[in-house]
Motif scaffolding. Structure first.
Motif, PDB file in Angstrom:
ATOM      1  N   LEU A   1     -41.061  13.303  -7.000  1.00 54.19           N
ATOM      2  CA  LEU A   1     -40.255  14.810  -7.580  1.00 54.19           C
ATOM      3  C   LEU A   1     -41.261  15.720  -7.223  1.00 54.19           C
ATOM      4  CD1 LEU A   1     -38.409  16.131  -7.164  1.00 54.19           C
ATOM      5  CD2 LEU A   1     -37.763  15.571  -9.864  1.00 54.19           C
ATOM      6  N   LEU A   2     -41.035  16.551  -6.477  1.00 51.97           N
ATOM      7  CA  LEU A   2     -42.780  17.812  -6.909  1.00 51.97           C
ATOM      8  C   LEU A   2     -41.316  19.382  -7.116  1.00 51.97           C
ATOM      9  CD1 LEU A   2     -45.069  17.177  -4.180  1.00 51.97           C
ATOM     10  CD2 LEU A   2     -45.041  16.627  -6.575  1.00 51.97           C
ATOM     11  N   ARG A   3     -41.732  19.888  -8.086  1.00 49.09           N
ATOM     12  CA  ARG A   3     -41.217  21.826  -8.618  1.00 49.09           C
ATOM     13  C   ARG A   3     -42.117  22.169  -8.572  1.00 49.09           C
ATOM     14  NH1 ARG A   3     -35.482  19.860  -9.803  1.00 49.09           N
ATOM     15  NH2 ARG A   3     -35.256  17.830 -10.297  1.00 49.09           N
ATOM     16  N   PRO A   4     -42.862  22.448  -7.255  1.00 54.17           N
ATOM     17  CA  PRO A   4     -43.601  23.757  -7.057  1.00 54.17           C
ATOM     18  C   PRO A   4     -43.250  25.180  -7.529  1.00 54.17           C
ATOM     19  CG  PRO A   4     -43.269  23.013  -4.966  1.00 54.17           C
ATOM     20  CD  PRO A   4     -42.069  21.952  -6.096  1.00 54.17           C
ATOM     21  N   HIS A   5     -42.439  25.223  -8.405  1.00 56.25           N
ATOM     22  CA  HIS A   5     -41.680  26.731  -8.598  1.00 56.25           C
ATOM     23  C   HIS A   5     -42.670  27.873  -8.031  1.00 56.25           C
ATOM     24  CE1 HIS A   5     -38.692  24.442  -9.517  1.00 56.25           C
ATOM     25  NE2 HIS A   5     -38.735  23.956 -10.972  1.00 56.25           N
ATOM     26  N   GLU A   6     -44.138  28.047  -8.341  1.00 58.85           N
ATOM     27  CA  GLU A   6     -44.984  29.201  -7.652  1.00 58.85           C
ATOM     28  C   GLU A   6     -44.774  29.081  -6.735  1.00 58.85           C
ATOM     29  OE1 GLU A   6     -47.243  26.300  -9.829  1.00 58.85           O
ATOM     30  OE2 GLU A   6     -45.529  25.935  -9.442  1.00 58.85           O
ATOM     31  N   VAL A   7     -44.943  27.961  -6.147  1.00 57.19           N
ATOM     32  CA  VAL A   7     -44.866  28.067  -4.511  1.00 57.19           C
ATOM     33  C   VAL A   7     -43.564  28.839  -3.238  1.00 57.19           C
ATOM     34  CG1 VAL A   7     -45.530  27.030  -1.955  1.00 57.19           C
ATOM     35  CG2 VAL A   7     -46.345  26.263  -4.158  1.00 57.19           C
ATOM     36  N   PRO A   8     -43.982  30.152  -3.023  1.00 52.36           N
ATOM     37  CA  PRO A   8     -42.323  30.003  -1.818  1.00 52.36           C
ATOM     38  C   PRO A   8     -41.730  29.155  -1.014  1.00 52.36           C
ATOM     39  CG  PRO A   8     -44.697  31.789  -2.120  1.00 52.36           C
ATOM     40  CD  PRO A   8     -44.921  31.020  -2.651  1.00 52.36           C
ATOM     41  N   PRO A   9     -40.729  29.496  -1.093  1.00 53.46           N
ATOM     42  CA  PRO A   9     -39.828  28.037   0.545  1.00 53.46           C
ATOM     43  C   PRO A   9     -40.463  27.982   1.682  1.00 53.46           C
ATOM     44  CG  PRO A   9     -38.685  29.640  -1.511  1.00 53.46           C
ATOM     45  CD  PRO A   9     -39.986  30.675  -1.242  1.00 53.46           C
ATOM     46  N   ASN A  10     -41.210  29.036   1.910  1.00 51.70           N
ATOM     47  CA  ASN A  10     -41.002  29.400   3.216  1.00 51.70           C
ATOM     48  C   ASN A  10     -42.765  28.422   3.838  1.00 51.70           C
ATOM     49  OD1 ASN A  10     -42.543  31.372   1.880  1.00 51.70           O
ATOM     50  ND2 ASN A  10     -43.905  32.130   4.043  1.00 51.70           N
ATOM     51  N   ARG A  11     -43.590  28.301   2.102  1.00 50.79           N
ATOM     52  CA  ARG A  11     -44.736  27.678   2.291  1.00 50.79           C
ATOM     53  C   ARG A  11     -44.567  26.059   1.547  1.00 50.79           C
ATOM     54  NH1 ARG A  11     -49.081  32.031  -0.611  1.00 50.79           N
ATOM     55  NH2 ARG A  11     -49.194  33.197   1.385  1.00 50.79           N
ATOM     56  N   LEU A  12     -43.358  25.526   1.498  1.00 48.41           N
ATOM     57  CA  LEU A  12     -42.307  24.202   1.073  1.00 48.41           C
ATOM     58  C   LEU A  12     -42.943  23.265   1.952  1.00 48.41           C
ATOM     59  CD1 LEU A  12     -39.530  24.031  -0.677  1.00 48.41           C
ATOM     60  CD2 LEU A  12     -41.699  24.118  -1.826  1.00 48.41           C
ATOM     61  N   PRO A  13     -43.518  23.768   3.278  1.00 42.74           N
ATOM     62  CA  PRO A  13     -43.883  21.980   4.105  1.00 42.74           C
ATOM     63  C   PRO A  13     -44.923  21.811   4.620  1.00 42.74           C
ATOM     64  CG  PRO A  13     -42.187  23.980   5.580  1.00 42.74           C
ATOM     65  CD  PRO A  13     -42.898  24.468   4.164  1.00 42.74           C
ATOM     66  N   GLY A  14     -46.139  22.627   3.823  1.00 41.34           N
ATOM     67  CA  GLY A  14     -47.148  22.242   3.366  1.00 41.34           C
ATOM     68  C   GLY A  14     -47.677  21.182   2.701  1.00 41.34           C
ATOM     69  N   ILE A  15     -46.589  20.820   2.046  1.00 39.59           N
ATOM     70  CA  ILE A  15     -46.350  19.419   1.389  1.00 39.59           C
ATOM     71  C   ILE A  15     -46.296  18.053   2.297  1.00 39.59           C
ATOM     72  CG2 ILE A  15     -45.174  18.064  -0.256  1.00 39.59           C
ATOM     73  CD1 ILE A  15     -43.505  19.769  -1.942  1.00 39.59           C
ATOM     74  N   THR A  16     -46.442  18.227   3.590  1.00 38.29           N
ATOM     75  CA  THR A  16     -46.846  17.436   4.211  1.00 38.29           C
ATOM     76  C   THR A  16     -47.815  17.010   4.714  1.00 38.29           C
ATOM     77  OG1 THR A  16     -44.294  17.700   5.551  1.00 38.29           O
ATOM     78  CG2 THR A  16     -45.643  16.496   6.898  1.00 38.29           C
ATOM     79  N   LEU A  17     -49.202  18.276   4.787  1.00 39.95           N
ATOM     80  CA  LEU A  17     -49.738  18.310   5.515  1.00 39.95           C
ATOM     81  C   LEU A  17     -51.082  17.898   3.849  1.00 39.95           C
ATOM     82  CD1 LEU A  17     -50.503  22.276   6.718  1.00 39.95           C
ATOM     83  CD2 LEU A  17     -49.780  19.825   8.074  1.00 39.95           C
ATOM     84  N   LEU A  18     -50.404  18.330   3.313  1.00 43.98           N
ATOM     85  CA  LEU A  18     -50.964  17.976   1.535  1.00 43.98           C
ATOM     86  C   LEU A  18     -51.527  16.210   1.473  1.00 43.98           C
ATOM     87  CD1 LEU A  18     -50.409  19.830  -1.974  1.00 43.98           C
ATOM     88  CD2 LEU A  18     -50.863  17.566  -1.901  1.00 43.98           C
ATOM     89  N   ALA A  19     -49.889  16.149   1.283  1.00 40.20           N
ATOM     90  CA  ALA A  19     -49.543  14.234   1.532  1.00 40.20           C
ATOM     91  C   ALA A  19     -50.508  13.631   2.385  1.00 40.20           C
ATOM     92  CB  ALA A  19     -48.535  13.555   1.297  1.00 40.20           C
ATOM     93  N   GLY A  20     -50.731  14.416   3.465  1.00 37.08           N
ATOM     94  CA  GLY A  20     -51.435  13.446   4.944  1.00 37.08           C
ATOM     95  C   GLY A  20     -53.081  13.592   4.071  1.00 37.08           C
ATOM     96  N   VAL A  21     -53.143  15.374   3.627  1.00 40.23           N
ATOM     97  CA  VAL A  21     -54.378  14.582   3.826  1.00 40.23           C
ATOM     98  C   VAL A  21     -55.342  13.940   2.519  1.00 40.23           C
ATOM     99  CG1 VAL A  21     -56.293  16.138   2.401  1.00 40.23           C
ATOM    100  CG2 VAL A  21     -55.058  16.611   4.185  1.00 40.23           C
ATOM    101  N   ALA A  22     -54.671  13.381   1.405  1.00 34.45           N
ATOM    102  CA  ALA A  22     -54.310  13.177   0.456  1.00 34.45           C
ATOM    103  C   ALA A  22     -54.560  11.394   0.404  1.00 34.45           C
ATOM    104  CB  ALA A  22     -53.616  12.918  -0.886  1.00 34.45           C
TER     105      ALA A  22
END
Length: 274
Positions: free
Chosen positions: A80-101
């Motif tokens: 569960l991630l609550r990145p409140h500093e990240v605008p909603p339109n940038r949340l799909p970046g979590i998929t890229l982030l997980a892929g790289v990790a």
């Protein structure tokens, strides 16, 4: 089947104050770790809460597909991630982030030749078979549940092919140097936390934090001729030329021009770069 996950070792390495996560639990079996964390989020679970299952009976993939999760054979976790500093339109970046990790952990820890297939698959071995999948679900209020399923031990007979006919595989079947799931979880979640921290500091900008370049480096879809099976039973044929800063796959279509797609099943056809 591998050794059971070591909950005490996981918490010692990953949970505050010594680690970057707020809470971590391991359950013997559940329907879906993503579904369980969605409920926990609604009940107020903290940012960076982790749930891992030894077995899932209703594992979820993209577009309501089933993810086969045999007991003790893989890593089935949700964060569960609550990145409140990240605008909603940038949340799909979590998929890229997980892929790289995921790809960096698998390559560094096990020596398996692994690459990413846009948007959310880990392919392994010379046949580029599917070894892992990622599912990020926005649940409102700026929260996202990130699920990762990674096949570690040799798969049983009869595991179905993935989207586009991708054959399944596992780290063990691809000659991994080890199949210690506890070690892999620690390394994966630490890599995820480090990338997540940089991404948040950049307010979710994938260029500023280096995430987009890292994803492009590992994405085997780029440079290939592909067929994209789009929602609504349509398809797009062309060459994958880029992943843009919104995480969309940019296709140079056979009909001319370029089109960015944000959702769809990609089938790799052949290389156009030799």
């Amino acid at each position: 089947m591998t050794q059971p996950l070591d909950l005490e070792a996981l918490r010692a390495a990953l949970v505050a104050p010594g680690g970057p996560y707020a809470a971590l639990d391991v359950v013997p079996s559940t329907g879906s770790t993503n579904a369980d964390l969605r409920e926990a989020a609604n009940a107020g679970a903290e940012d960076r809460t982790v749930l891992i299952a030894e077995q899932q009976t209703a594992g979820q993939g993209r577009r309501a597909r089933t993810w086969v999760s045999p007991a003790g054979s893989g890593i089935y976790l949700s964060v569960l991630l609550r990145p409140h500093e990240v605008p909603p339109n940038r949340l799909p970046g979590i998929t890229l982030l997980a892929g790289v990790a995921l790809v960096s952990t698998v390559r560094a820890s096990t020596g398996v030749d692994a690459v990413l297939k846009w948007p959310n698959d880990l392919l392994a071995g010379p046949e580029r078979a599917k070894c892992a999948g990622i599912l990020a679900e926005s649940i409102g209020g700026g929260a996202v549940v990130l699920g990762i399923g990674l096949n570690v031990a040799a798969l049983p007979e009869g595991v179905p092919a993935g989207a586009g006919g991708l054959p399944p595989t596992s780290l063990e079947q691809q000659g991994a140097s080890h199949t210690d799931r506890t070690r892999l979880v620690v390394e994966l979640l630490l890599a995820l936390a480090q990338l997540d921290a940089r991404w948040r500091l950049a307010y979710g900008d994938p260029v500023a934090c280096g995430l987009l370049d890292a994803y492009r480096e590992h994405c085997a879809t780029l440079g290939l001729r592909v067929r994209v099976e789009l929602p609504g039973n349509s398809e797009l044929l062309g060459t994958a030329v880029d992943v843009d800063r919104e995480g969309q796959l940019v296709i140079r279509s056979d009909g001319g021009g370029q089109r960015a797609v944000h959702a769809g099943d990609v089938v790799h056809l052949r290389s156009v770069t030799g």
